[in-house]
Design a protein around this motif. Sequence first.
Motif, short mmCIF file in Angstrom:
data_model
loop_
_atom_site.label_atom_id
_atom_site.label_comp_id
_atom_site.label_asym_id
_atom_site.label_seq_id
_atom_site.Cartn_x
_atom_site.Cartn_y
_atom_site.Cartn_z
N MET A 1 87.47 51.24 128.88
CA MET A 1 86.22 50.90 128.19
C MET A 1 85.31 52.11 128.17
N ILE A 2 84.72 52.38 126.99
CA ILE A 2 83.85 53.55 126.85
C ILE A 2 82.40 53.11 126.65
N SER A 3 81.49 54.05 126.80
CA SER A 3 80.07 53.75 126.65
C SER A 3 79.72 53.58 125.19
N PHE A 4 78.57 52.94 124.95
CA PHE A 4 78.09 52.78 123.58
C PHE A 4 77.91 54.14 122.91
N LYS A 5 77.31 55.09 123.60
CA LYS A 5 77.07 56.41 123.01
C LYS A 5 78.38 57.06 122.59
N ASP A 6 79.39 57.00 123.48
CA ASP A 6 80.68 57.61 123.15
C ASP A 6 81.32 56.90 121.95
N ALA A 7 81.24 55.58 121.93
CA ALA A 7 81.82 54.82 120.81
C ALA A 7 81.13 55.19 119.50
N PHE A 8 79.81 55.26 119.54
CA PHE A 8 79.04 55.60 118.34
C PHE A 8 79.41 57.00 117.85
N ASP A 9 79.51 57.96 118.78
CA ASP A 9 79.87 59.33 118.41
C ASP A 9 81.27 59.39 117.82
N HIS A 10 82.22 58.62 118.39
CA HIS A 10 83.58 58.59 117.86
C HIS A 10 83.60 58.07 116.42
N VAL A 11 82.85 57.00 116.17
CA VAL A 11 82.82 56.43 114.81
C VAL A 11 82.29 57.45 113.81
N LEU A 12 81.23 58.16 114.18
CA LEU A 12 80.62 59.11 113.25
C LEU A 12 81.43 60.41 113.10
N ARG A 13 82.44 60.59 113.94
CA ARG A 13 83.31 61.77 113.77
C ARG A 13 84.41 61.50 112.74
N HIS A 14 84.56 60.27 112.33
CA HIS A 14 85.61 59.92 111.37
C HIS A 14 84.96 59.39 110.09
N THR A 15 84.42 60.32 109.30
CA THR A 15 83.70 59.94 108.08
C THR A 15 84.30 60.68 106.88
N PRO A 16 85.31 60.08 106.26
CA PRO A 16 85.95 60.74 105.10
C PRO A 16 85.05 60.78 103.88
N ASP A 17 85.38 61.69 102.97
CA ASP A 17 84.70 61.78 101.68
C ASP A 17 85.56 61.02 100.67
N PHE A 18 85.00 60.03 100.03
CA PHE A 18 85.77 59.20 99.10
C PHE A 18 85.72 59.73 97.67
N GLY A 19 85.15 60.93 97.50
CA GLY A 19 85.12 61.54 96.18
C GLY A 19 83.92 61.07 95.36
N ASN A 20 84.01 61.26 94.05
CA ASN A 20 82.90 60.87 93.19
C ASN A 20 83.42 60.14 91.96
N GLU A 21 82.49 59.59 91.22
CA GLU A 21 82.83 58.90 89.98
C GLU A 21 81.61 58.96 89.07
N THR A 22 81.84 58.74 87.79
CA THR A 22 80.75 58.72 86.82
C THR A 22 80.43 57.29 86.46
N VAL A 23 79.15 56.93 86.57
CA VAL A 23 78.74 55.57 86.24
C VAL A 23 77.60 55.61 85.22
N ALA A 24 77.40 54.52 84.52
CA ALA A 24 76.29 54.42 83.57
C ALA A 24 74.97 54.47 84.31
N LEU A 25 73.98 55.09 83.70
CA LEU A 25 72.65 55.17 84.32
C LEU A 25 72.16 53.79 84.74
N THR A 26 72.38 52.79 83.91
CA THR A 26 71.89 51.44 84.19
C THR A 26 72.61 50.78 85.37
N HIS A 27 73.70 51.37 85.84
CA HIS A 27 74.43 50.81 86.98
C HIS A 27 74.40 51.75 88.19
N SER A 28 73.47 52.68 88.20
CA SER A 28 73.47 53.70 89.25
C SER A 28 72.45 53.47 90.37
#
Length: 396
Positions: A1-28
């Motif tokens: 079992m790990i501490s809350f701080k360690d768990a939170f840090d682990h989660v934020l170290r795994h943040t992929p970039d999902f890329g981008n997309e073009t959307v209509a201004l009215t849906h942005s």
Amino acid sequence: MISFKDAFDHVLRHTPDFGNETVALTHSTGRILDEDVRADRDFPPFHRSTKDGIAIAFSAVEKGEDRFKLEGVLSAGMPQKTLSSDHNCLEIMTGAVLPKGADTIVMYEEIEIHDGWATLTKTPKKGQNIHQQGSDEQEGAILLKKGSLISAAVIGVLASVGKTEVSVKKLPKICVVSTGNELVEVNEKPLPHQIRKSNALSLASALKKVGITPGLLHLADEKNSIETKLAEALLTYDILMLSGGVSKGKFDFIPEVLEALGVEKVFHRVAQRPGKPFWFGIQKEKQKIVFSFPGNPVSTFANYHVYFLPWLNKCLTLESQRQTVILEAPLHPHPSLTLFVQVTIKWDQGRILARPIKGNGSGDLVSLAQADGFVCVPVGDKEIAKGSVLDFFQAS
């Protein structure tokens, strides 16, 4: 079992970039810009009047004139006109283009008009009441930076530069997975040993508030079926968000099945309450992320707001804003667990005050509906006094 701080840090170290997309201004609205937006012309694009009144040449005032012949009326949207003589004036409305030959606007409150003539009742200042061309931004200037949150005000800026379509950060495809033989559909009448599904719908509703419409999947407590359905979900979605099946019961197959599917455990079990059995893992080859929350409603809801939302913000390059509140009543910490305590909040003289809710454990749905969010109570052995400042996670 790990501490809350360690768990939170682990989660934020795994943040992929999902890329981008073009959307209509009215849906942005609510999305994150993935491009710099530049001015396509000066802002404002012309010298414009900021008052209703008359346009004059100040040189006439310098010569002692205070009476001007009216030669027409200008409104917003009309092409630029020319003042034919510095002895004359043009009536002009707010937003109209300043006419050639004029350099000063005198508002109606400072003139009198009779028989086609306007007389000054107050000496003006040269150049007054004119919004100068390019004084806000010049053509080519960056108006909005990549990474900006698209708000209602930002929509106005995008529209003003003709952006009918916008490049935005792509949102992850998420599947919310419920588990357990005890769960039945909302429209069914549960038997004495059953309950209606609620966690999955709460999570789906919370995700819709951040612009994500998730897929929904239910898993019965049968190992082979769980493995088959999770394998399919991992092929289809970027993120799996599970509720239940991660404790130490004989039918809690999720951790074992995920490992068999190549999802590497980053951690399992966190020194926190609620949500101690929280399981987090990643399938590195395909950059799939799994948040597996405990099945109790309060545990699921707390973990979503404490871990998932900051994680999503970081994936989208949006900075999470730390929130704090002031306690209205003392709290007792736990000697070894970080606590997430449900509270109601209110504004008082510019401060946010938080009052703890007395719930009935992590399965208490009623207290969850009454709460505005959670305060984070750090590990300790001394009472946290009334008036103390604690971190706050607002519930959506």
